[in-house]
Write an enzyme that holds these catalytic residues in place. Structure first.
Site, PDB file in Angstrom:
ATOM      1  CD  GLU A  52      -1.393  -2.299   2.109  1.00  0.00           C
ATOM      2  OE1 GLU A  52      -2.177  -2.909   2.846  1.00  0.00           O
ATOM      3  OE2 GLU A  52      -0.176  -2.600   2.021  1.00  0.00           O
ATOM      4  NE  ARG A 184      16.742 -25.320  -6.413  1.00  0.00           N
ATOM      5  CZ  ARG A 184      17.900 -25.784  -6.879  1.00  0.00           C
ATOM      6  NH1 ARG A 184      18.830 -24.928  -7.293  1.00  0.00           N
ATOM      7  NH2 ARG A 184      18.116 -27.076  -6.936  1.00  0.00           N
ATOM      8  CB  THR A 196      20.236 -34.726  -1.193  1.00  0.00           C
ATOM      9  OG1 THR A 196      19.091 -35.575  -1.240  1.00  0.00           O
ATOM     10  CG2 THR A 196      20.346 -33.955  -2.495  1.00  0.00           C
TER      11      THR A 196
END
Length: 363
Positions: A52, A184, A196
């Site tokens: 705003e 991402r 991983t």
């Protein structure tokens, strides 16, 4: 143009802030005078100024007597900046059209009441569902003290993420990988497991030039602090924040070495899965994370699904079949009856080169 069309324009602006405004929500605002747009704004990177304020700054004196279209109820309390309700009242706006009500306990209707008390006409609920979807992560933090979790899977048609020889690069093509980077970019943080990290040594950054104005937080679930000090994640920790979720009692020397390299360590209670993922999500929410993209292997996926923490699934599937000796997208997590299986409904599907992306949300 109708109220709905102007609200769609505000939603398009809000979308630009996704992943960059945490802990604040991504909000869009359009100021209209005599049927013409005179101001546009969205929440700035880092969360301030609010939408705003940015839109009113563009509109200037032209805001007087105009209409403000805002995707989320304006805030009505003083935080690091003044209330947006004050800014709207002082601008001379005569009408405010809102999408979603703010779920924050300090607002939640008070913003609308303040505007009405100042003689401003307030219209609620225009494109409510779309506006609520825009702040879904922020709303989850308010209601459940955890971020929205989107599980990203890149698999063969039979749900395998790697061959029996552990080959996984690349199951999907360049078009799909580019979309992953954009995904991402629209999240506050990306989550992976230490398996991983050890197997692939990923960077987990958004590598689209100019897509993000603030660094992407990388989070690793690593109960025993096995993340290598020479990994890409640790070497890049001073430029791209690295947070590690570990269990209590982790090795003190490893803790010190990782912290000296720039990593932020978050200690969690232990569990049969290594760390308590529910507690991990609460900790991330406390640190300001509202939208989390999970990109790990089958162990992390199973842990999140078992804990009921997956809100969305982004499934990239390649047109190939690997077979039962390949590695599954989710390891077994104790589903004995179909009625106990987590259920999701299809939201959208599109082709990316030779691959498909299907988006699901939890039922």
């Amino acid at each position: 143009m109708s109220d709905e069309n102007f609200m769609r324009a505000a939603l398009a602006l809000a979308r630009r802030g996704l992943g960059q405004t945490a802990p604040n929500p991504a909000v869009g605002c359009v100021i209209v005078k005599n049927g013409r747009t005179v101001g546009r704004g969205f929440t700035s990177p880092g969360g301030r100024p609010h939408a705003e304020v940015n839109a009113l700054a563009m509109a200037g004196e032209q805001a007087r007597g105009g209409t403000a279209y805002v995707t989320l109820e304006p805030c009505d309390f003083k935080g690091k900046s003044g209330p947006c309700t004050d800014a709207l009242i002082l601008s001379g706006i005569s009408r405010v059209v809102l999408g979603a009500q703010d779920p924050h306990a300090r607002v939640n209707g008070s913003g609308m009441a303040r505007l009405r008390g100042a003689g401003i006409s307030v219209i609620e609920g225009v494109l409510r569902a779309e506006c609520e979807a825009m702040i879904s992560g922020f709303a989850l933090v308010q209601r459940e003290q955890r971020p929205l979790v989107r599980l990203k899977l890149a698999t063969s048609l039979d749900g395998r993420i790697a061959t029996s020889g552990r080959e996984s690069k690349w199951i999907t093509g360049p078009e799909a990988r580019r979309v992953v980077h954009a995904m991402r970019g629209r999240h506050d943080a990306v989550l992976t497991g230490v398996g991983t990290v050890l197997e692939d040594n990923p960077e987990l950054t958004c590598r689209l030039e100019g897509f993000r104005a603030v660094p992407l937080v990388r989070v690793v679930v690593d109960s025993h602090l096995r993340t290598p000090l020479l990994s890409k994640l640790v070497r890049g920790a001073t430029e791209h924040p690295l947070w590690i979720l570990h269990r209590d009692g982790a090795d003190k020397l490893r803790r010190r070495a990782l912290e000296e390299a720039g990593a932020k360590l978050i200690e969690l209670p232990s569990s049969s899965a290594g760390v308590d993922l529910q507690a991990g999500m609460t900790a991330l929410a406390r640190e300001g994370i509202t939208r989390l993209l999970a990109e790990g292997g089958g162990t992390l996926a199973a842990g999140l699904l078992r804990a009921g923490l997956v809100d969305r699934i982004a499934w990239f599937h390649a047109p190939c079949v690997i077979g039962g000796d390949g590695y599954p997208a989710a390891q077994g997590f104790g589903v004995a009856k179909l009625g106990d299986a987590p259920r999701f409904e299809l939201v959208s599907s599109r082709q990316l080169g030779h691959d498909m992306l299907s988006q699901f949300k939890r039922v």
